[in-house]
Design a protein around this motif. Structure first.
Motif, short mmCIF file in Angstrom:
data_model
loop_
_atom_site.label_atom_id
_atom_site.label_comp_id
_atom_site.label_asym_id
_atom_site.label_seq_id
_atom_site.Cartn_x
_atom_site.Cartn_y
_atom_site.Cartn_z
N LEU A 459 39.56 89.14 52.63
CA LEU A 459 39.90 87.97 53.62
C LEU A 459 39.86 86.82 52.19
O LEU A 459 39.97 86.06 52.68
N ASP A 460 39.28 87.45 51.61
CA ASP A 460 38.34 86.60 50.43
C ASP A 460 39.20 85.60 49.56
O ASP A 460 40.22 86.85 48.69
N PRO A 461 40.34 85.07 49.52
CA PRO A 461 40.63 84.36 48.31
C PRO A 461 40.50 84.65 46.41
O PRO A 461 41.52 84.22 46.23
N GLU A 462 39.41 84.34 47.08
CA GLU A 462 38.37 84.89 45.13
C GLU A 462 38.88 85.73 44.86
O GLU A 462 39.16 86.48 44.12
N GLN A 463 39.45 86.94 45.64
CA GLN A 463 39.03 88.37 45.50
C GLN A 463 40.16 88.72 45.46
O GLN A 463 40.43 90.56 44.52
N ASN A 464 41.16 89.36 46.92
CA ASN A 464 41.93 89.23 47.00
C ASN A 464 43.18 90.12 46.43
O ASN A 464 44.28 90.57 46.37
N SER A 465 43.33 88.83 45.58
CA SER A 465 43.95 89.17 44.35
C SER A 465 44.02 90.36 43.29
O SER A 465 45.03 90.94 42.62
N GLU A 466 43.34 91.38 43.41
CA GLU A 466 43.03 92.33 42.99
C GLU A 466 41.74 93.10 43.42
O GLU A 466 40.98 93.83 43.49
N PHE A 467 42.55 93.89 44.92
CA PHE A 467 42.10 94.52 46.30
C PHE A 467 42.51 96.22 45.60
O PHE A 467 43.68 96.08 45.02
N ARG A 468 41.55 96.87 45.57
CA ARG A 468 41.70 97.73 44.89
C ARG A 468 41.63 98.95 45.96
O ARG A 468 40.42 98.93 46.72
N ASP A 469 42.65 99.83 46.19
CA ASP A 469 42.88 101.06 46.97
C ASP A 469 42.39 102.32 46.67
O ASP A 469 43.07 101.84 45.19
N TYR A 470 41.32 102.77 47.39
CA TYR A 470 41.44 104.13 46.54
C TYR A 470 42.62 104.76 46.40
O TYR A 470 42.22 105.96 45.54
N TYR A 471 43.47 105.13 47.17
CA TYR A 471 44.52 106.32 47.12
C TYR A 471 45.65 106.02 45.63
O TYR A 471 45.71 106.59 45.39
N ALA A 472 45.67 104.58 45.88
CA ALA A 472 46.75 104.51 44.88
C ALA A 472 45.59 104.29 43.15
O ALA A 472 46.38 104.47 42.91
N ASN A 473 44.24 103.84 43.50
CA ASN A 473 44.09 103.96 42.86
C ASN A 473 44.15 102.60 41.32
O ASN A 473 43.79 103.25 39.68
N PHE A 474 44.84 101.68 41.67
CA PHE A 474 44.76 100.38 40.62
C PHE A 474 44.66 99.46 42.15
O PHE A 474 45.12 99.43 42.85
N ASN A 475 44.93 97.89 41.34
CA ASN A 475 44.92 97.15 42.26
C ASN A 475 45.73 96.75 41.87
O ASN A 475 46.91 97.00 42.21
N ILE A 476 45.78 95.66 44.02
CA ILE A 476 46.86 95.41 44.35
C ILE A 476 47.12 94.20 44.70
O ILE A 476 45.76 93.41 45.41
#
Length: 822
Positions: A459-476
């Motif tokens: 929910l943080d606009p400063e951070q959610n442009s690079e959300f890390r999903d552990y399963y995907a193993n890359f930023n979304i």
């Protein structure tokens, strides 16, 4: 001058005045006899001038290759002097010339503009040292032979012609006219007077051309080899497929992996380098694994999930706050403040779009709708998604304890899957859906981690442009998603998470609002859902009001919808049993046959003034309630007993209320009856306590009880009600039962502001209360938010001191006497 120049042109004739013709595309040389087509008016005039004055003309070349500009600096001042051998006027207005070049010339000065005429002189041609010229010519011829090997279109007889010619200037002109030179290169050679310099320039240009042709040949060779390799691989693969087919080997897996590769390449430009690298790596690993291995199954699932993520796909609907406002008004009755705030939120986004600014620069807030169940929090989010033409994704967070549910499981675990956020994007098939985080106040915490920590990043606009999903193993990138949270109790949300959201209260509905919602929305929707027509089933307004008042207990309209649905089900059964011609009209008398037992939401206020019973107002998770607080005095020593599942804050309020009342009795502000004990008893008590016991509160124990003891109750807002009931029981004065109150009380008797005023006043209105006492600060600050029908039905009195409360709520002896006379 060259030999040809000497033959064709007498030097004594120059300088002389000649018309100037400007050619756009080609450089002409002295030995040429070429046809020229002219359609420019200025050039045609120059031709006429030449024909009238000796048939000689000077032809030069424009620098830009455009006829639009004929200024003095737009063409070269060196060119070819020659004869017009023949002139033919064509039907389309053009003129065809047969031109014979005689000598190189240059413009000394201009004499006329229409036609363009100038003083032309012969351009000198000096040969220089014959030995050096011979050496350079040898180098030139060697390079020409090399050029001829690379360039198939090179004239075969040019080398022979050069060998037969002894004039270096004629050789230079022949070569220059044959090879491809840029205009500035050709002019530089053309205008040079020294043969040696002209030859050196020409050698340099030919060497450049040879290098370019070598590079072209090398590239063609590589492309040819690559094409051969691709064709070879294709034929080998096709042969392998046929061999596998003959052997009975399944080639479906190879085709599937190739399909994965194609799909990955098709989304390459929309995927980050990190994501592309990770997915490609896993596809390559999968292609090398045996299909029956356990790891192959895990990788297969991974690739399937990742290629389903809608990279680069997004709704392109143009944002319009008019459409958002229209949709909200269409779907919801009342809720003016929440709808206004939602429109403001999207007005900012639309303005940013119009001004071409990045929405990430605005650091927009996350909206959170909070309020009792059934008031339309999730429904508001549905309307937003409909207005924006975006898919709606609902993520239920109630009871969520495992942080990996949001973040995704690492692939080392059995049954690993992407997190709910990524799954939501896959379900939406777009990267910018409206995502509802439902029941965000009910997120749990356990040994599996704290999900709220992941929500902080999401929910943080400063951070959610690079959300890390552990399963995907890359930023979304989640920055395009419109997040909307819902909650019942804001206090249950951790403070850091609250800081990232803007809260919009969606409060209780009044009975009149419920009536309008049922009439305009619920009844038509339920009729459609049950396959009924409005002409077949109707509910009278009086019956609908009775359903709202006596069959539902809620702040919203969810239970009201269930009751209407129950009526529709029974109506459908009646229509099938009695025939479709039957018309059902629901009246108040018929309600018991369609619905279950009556549930009274709020007890009606007592009509008779009573000692020791007061109407307090409380806020609950399902709206407001009228809370009757009872008090009883028992012979004792001034103790206080509290019952009714009261919380710590409420117990403290009771103790403060007792101290406040004691202080008023001590000051003589509150008059009480005399102590009921005999003088002997008083002396005995005084001796035991060694203090003077004159006031009545020392002769009684007080018992305060709040009915519905099984329901937990807490909060400070019952302070003035507790003080009133204690004062009533000690002063033996009745309390007006048509009065309700809410407010926190301090030890000095000040009345402090409280929350949930709207719900409390709605509850008082439903209970038939006529007068309500509220803190003055709430009166000044919150009264504008109260529905008009509630304000009109209640007499709302602001109070600042407990003494003001007692004046309004306690019935004095004089008032009792006057009532008796009447």
């Amino acid at each position: 001058m060259t030999e040809i120049e000497q033959e064709n042109t007498q030097q004594s004739d120059f300088p002389t005045e000649l018309p100037i013709l400007i050619e756009d595309n080609i450089f002409l040389y002295p030995f040429m006899i070429v046809p020229i087509f002219v359609h420019d008016e200025a050039n045609i005039k120059a031709i006429h001038y030449a024909m009238e004055n000796g048939e000689k003309i000077f032809i030069t070349t424009s620098k830009s290759g455009s006829e639009e500009s004929r200024s003095m600096g737009s063409f070269y001042h060196a060119g070819v002097i020659g004869n017009i051998m023949r002139k033919v006027s064509l039907p389309d207005g053009r003129v065809k010339l047969l031109f014979q070049g005689l000598a190189r010339g240059r413009i000394l000065e201009f004499r006329g503009e229409n036609p363009l005429v100038g003083i032309i002189d012969i351009l000198p041609a000096r040969n220089g040292d014959p030995h050096r010229i011979e050496a350079i010519l040898s180098v030139l011829k060697d390079n020409l032979k090399t050029l001829a090997n690379f360039n198939q279109s090179f004239p075969a007889d040019l080398l022979r012609t050069i060998e037969e010619n002894q004039d270096p200037h004629r050789i230079i002109d022949l070569i220059s006219s044959t090879i491809k030179l840029k205009k500035d290169q050709a002019y530089k050679i053309f205008v040079e007077e020294e043969a040696e310099e002209r030859l050196l320039l020409l050698v340099d240009y030919i060497i450049e051309e040879i290098e370019a042709l070598k590079l072209q040949r090398e590239i063609k060779h590589k492309v040819h080899n690559k094409m051969e390799q691709i064709n070879k691989e294709y034929f080998l693969k096709e042969q392998l497929k046929q061999i596998q087919k003959e052997l009975g080997v399944d080639v479906q897996r190879d085709e599937e992996i190739e399909e994965y590769r194609k799909k990955l390449e098709s989304i390459k430009e929309n995927v980050s380098k990190e994501a592309y690298k990770e997915i490609k790596k896993q596809i390559d690993r999968l292609s090398r694994m045996h299909p029956d291995s356990s790891d192959a199954n895990v990788l297969h699932n991974y690739v399937e999930w990742m290629l389903e993520i809608p990279f680069g796909k997004a709704s392109t609907k143009k944002l319009s706050i008019k459409e958002v406002g229209k949709q909200l008004n269409s779907d919801h009755f009342s809720l003016e403040k929440p709808k206004e705030r939602i429109v403001e939120y999207f007005a900012v986004r639309e303005l940013l779009n119009q001004r071409g600014k990045n929405q990430k620069d605005s650091k927009g807030t996350i909206l959170c709708f909070y309020g009792p169940p059934g008031v339309g929090k999730t429904s508001l989010a549905n309307s937003i998604a409909t207005a924006l033409k975006r898919p709606l994704v609902r993520i239920a967070l109630g009871g969520l304890e495992d942080v990996n549910e949001l973040r995704g499981h690492r692939r080392t675990y059995v049954g690993a899957m992407p997190g709910r956020i990524v799954q939501g994007l896959i379900d939406a098939k777009e990267m910018n859906p409206v995502m509802v985080l439902d029941e965000i106040d009910k997120v749990g915490r356990s040994y599996r981690g704290d999900p709220t920590s992941v929500l902080l990043e999401i929910l943080d606009p400063e951070q959610n442009s690079e959300f890390r999903d552990y399963y995907a193993n890359f930023n979304i990138d989640l920055s395009q998603i419109i997040f909307i949270a819902t909650a019942n109790d804001v206090g249950s949300i951790p403070a850091p998470l609250r800081d990232r959201m803007e809260f919009i209260e969606v409060s209780s509905y009044t009975p009149q609002e419920k009536f309008e919602i049922a009439k305009k929305y619920l009844i038509p929707q339920e009729l459609k859902k049950h396959g009924l027509l409005a002409s077949e089933v109707s509910i009278q307004p009086t019956a609908l009001k009775e359903i709202i008042e006596k069959y539902t207990r809620e702040a919203g309209v969810r239970n009201l919808r269930r009751r209407i649905s129950q009526i529709m089900r029974k109506s459908a059964k009646i229509l099938l049993d009695e025939g479709e011609s039957t018309k059902i009209t629901l009246t108040p008398k018929l309600l018991p046959t369609f619905l279950d037992k009556i549930v009274f939401e709020i007890d009606e206020a007592d009509k008779k003034d009573t000692v020791g019973v007061v109407n307090g107002l409380a806020w609950t998770s399902v709206g407001g309630d009228v809370l009757k607080i009872e008090a009883l005095k028992i012979k004792g020593k001034g103790g206080l007993q509290l019952t009714g599942s009261l919380g710590d804050v409420m117990k403290e309020s009771a103790k403060i209320a007792l101290s406040v009342v004691k202080g008023l009795i001590d000051e003589g502000i509150l008059q009480t009856p005399k102590a009921p004990h005999s003088q002997k008893m008083i002396e005995k008590i005084q001796k035991q306590n060694e203090v003077a016991l004159e006031e009545i509160y020392n002769f009684y124990d007080l018992h305060l009880h709040v009915p519905e003891g099984a329901t937990p109750k807490d909060g400070p807002s019952a302070g003035i009600a507790m003080a009133s009931v204690i004062a009533s029981i000690l002063a033996d004065l009745p309390i007006r039962q048509n009065v309700a109150m809410t407010g926190e009380v301090t030890l000095r008797g000040k009345v402090l502001a409280i929350g949930g005023l709207k719900e409390k006043l709605i509850a008082a209105h439903k209970a038939g209360v006529k007068k309500v006492l509220i803190p003055k600060k709430n009166f000044e600050r919150d009264l504008k938010d109260i529905p008009k029908e509630v304000c009109d039905a209640l007499e709302i009195i602001p109070v600042t001191q407990i003494s003001e409360v007692f004046k309004e709520v306690l019935v004095t002896p004089k008032q009792i006497h006057s009532k008796g006379k009447k």
